[in-house]
Design an enzyme around this catalytic site. Sequence first.
Site, short mmCIF file in Angstrom:
data_model
loop_
_atom_site.label_atom_id
_atom_site.label_comp_id
_atom_site.label_asym_id
_atom_site.label_seq_id
_atom_site.Cartn_x
_atom_site.Cartn_y
_atom_site.Cartn_z
N VAL A 111 24.72 -8.04 14.04
CA VAL A 111 25.58 -9.12 13.54
C VAL A 111 25.96 -10.07 14.67
CG1 VAL A 111 27.85 -9.64 12.54
CG2 VAL A 111 26.45 -7.80 11.58
N GLU A 112 26.28 -9.54 15.82
CA GLU A 112 26.75 -10.37 16.93
C GLU A 112 25.66 -11.24 17.55
OE1 GLU A 112 29.67 -11.07 17.98
OE2 GLU A 112 30.93 -9.50 17.17
#
Length: 134
Positions: A42-43
């Site tokens: 996600v990051e």
Amino acid sequence: MNRRLIAYLPDAHQRIALLESIQREALRASLDLQLVLSVIDVESRFTPQARSSAGAQGLMQVMPFWKKEIGRDSDDLFDPDTNLRYGCTILAWYLKVEKGDLTRALARYNGSLGKTRYPEQVMTRWDSRWWIDS
């Protein structure tokens, strides 16, 4: 996990080395390996040189102020091993602060305490376990 990450890291040696580093740091911080993989996905989508508009850096998108809190000014947050050490340490600390409440810990990690969008993204990736080889 190795085969599923080919799209992100085509070089087999780099991929295996990164997975070993992720596993080592997740274990050191007593975190679920697949949770850490979800946060990274996600990051940064597994991009070691990722930089956010807010200034977060590296695989786990660590903010530079953390160097004064838990490291050294000379630490390179774009170095995958350094970034993983910081990111896992920070996430484990937030889980402790939030007494195991993953939603709140993830929101703190993202700087969005009180909001659930980011925790939901991470938990969706974690629940899907898309990287597990079948």
